[in-house]
Write an enzyme that holds these catalytic residues in place. Structure first.
Site, PDB file in Angstrom:
ATOM      1  N   CYS A 132       0.863  -1.178   0.000  1.00  0.00           N
ATOM      2  CA  CYS A 132       0.000   0.000   0.000  1.00  0.00           C
ATOM      3  C   CYS A 132       0.901   1.229   0.000  1.00  0.00           C
ATOM      4  CB  CYS A 132      -0.920   0.006   1.212  1.00  0.00           C
ATOM      5  SG  CYS A 132      -2.001   1.452   1.297  1.00  0.00           S
ATOM      6  N   GLU A 149      -3.602   1.153  -5.866  1.00  0.00           N
ATOM      7  CA  GLU A 149      -2.609   0.143  -6.203  1.00  0.00           C
ATOM      8  C   GLU A 149      -2.382   0.181  -7.701  1.00  0.00           C
ATOM      9  OE1 GLU A 149       0.199  -1.392  -5.710  1.00  0.00           O
ATOM     10  OE2 GLU A 149      -0.705  -2.042  -3.815  1.00  0.00           O
TER      11      GLU A 149
END
Length: 251
Positions: free
Chosen positions: A2, A111
């Site tokens: 992340c 992402e």
């Protein structure tokens, strides 16, 4: 992993969701990046007298974990994530896993699906039904030789749920609201007692929205970075076309 996330929900909703007594006001944050301040929720010392709320408090930390024993950060890597499977065994994280677990309020994360070494397509990954989520986090106080002190933190990650693997093989650990107390209780709950919480989110919990390259730039902080773009062909890690079947469809 992340590397960017958002917190769009207003302070009063964050207070309600996490059972906080107070929280300073803050604006929506669309593109939270490493080294910036992030909000963490930690266990307090004692419950407020006469309150039916759990004893929790908010803490602002630098996103980028620095172990307390590090003396010089010049050559120390920027650790924004910690692998949940190995954190208890790593010198950098094992003390925090035992004593300083936290929750990180978020509205979703970004992402990138990679083709080779290049970032090919960004996705805004958010709960399909909306609302706040809580990433599992670790925090660590750190001070330099001149006496300056700050709190630092990292997001715990796990393997991706099956429906998100076409983007990346890692995702943040999401702690459900019913498990907040157990996760934050570092006095009676050792890391082995909460290991079952560090798992992928349920398939179909998130939806992945393809977005433009605007999110790549930290200076872009407005809602336009979450605008949907034309969906590219999904690719597996080996570059082959990949399309989840049946109930695993994202769009």
């Amino acid at each position: 992993m992340c590397g960017r996330f958002s917190l769009l929900d207003p302070p009063e909703e964050v207070m309600s969701y996490f059972g906080l007594m107070e929280l300073d006001d803050f604006p929506p944050r669309y593109n939270i990046a490493p080294t910036q301040p992030i909000l963490m929720i930690i266990a307090g010392e004692t419950p407020p007298p006469g309150s039916n709320r759990p004893d929790r408090r908010a803490l602002l930390v630098r996103w980028g974990f620095i172990p307390g024993w590090v003396k010089d950060t010049a050559n120390y890597p920027l650790m924004i994530n910690a692998r949940s499977e190995t954190a208890i065994d790593k010198a950098s994280f094992k003390a925090a896993m035992r004593h300083r677990r936290a929750l990180i309020p978020a509205s979703g994360f970004y992402e990138w699906r990679r083709d080779g070494k290049a970032k090919s397509q960004a996705y805004w990954v958010r709960p399909r039904n909306g609302g706040i989520i809580a990433f599992a986090g670790l925090y660590e106080p750190w001070g330099n030789a001149e006496g300056s002190e700050m709190d630092t933190g990292a997001i715990l990650t796990t393997s991706s749920s099956e429906d998100l693997r076409f983007i990346h093989d890692r995702m943040p650990v999401v702690i459900e609201q019913k498990n907040f107390t157990r996760w934050l209780d570092c006095k009676s709950q050792e890391p082995r007692h909460v290991a079952d919480l560090m798992k992928p989110a349920q398939a179909d919990f998130f939806e992945a929205i393809p977005v433009s390259e605007k999110v790549n730039h930290v200076a872009n902080t407005g809602p336009e970075i979450q605008d949907r773009v034309i969906e590219p062909a999904k690719q597996s890690a080996r570059g082959k076309s990949y399309e989840p079947e049946g109930q695993l469809k994202l769009f």
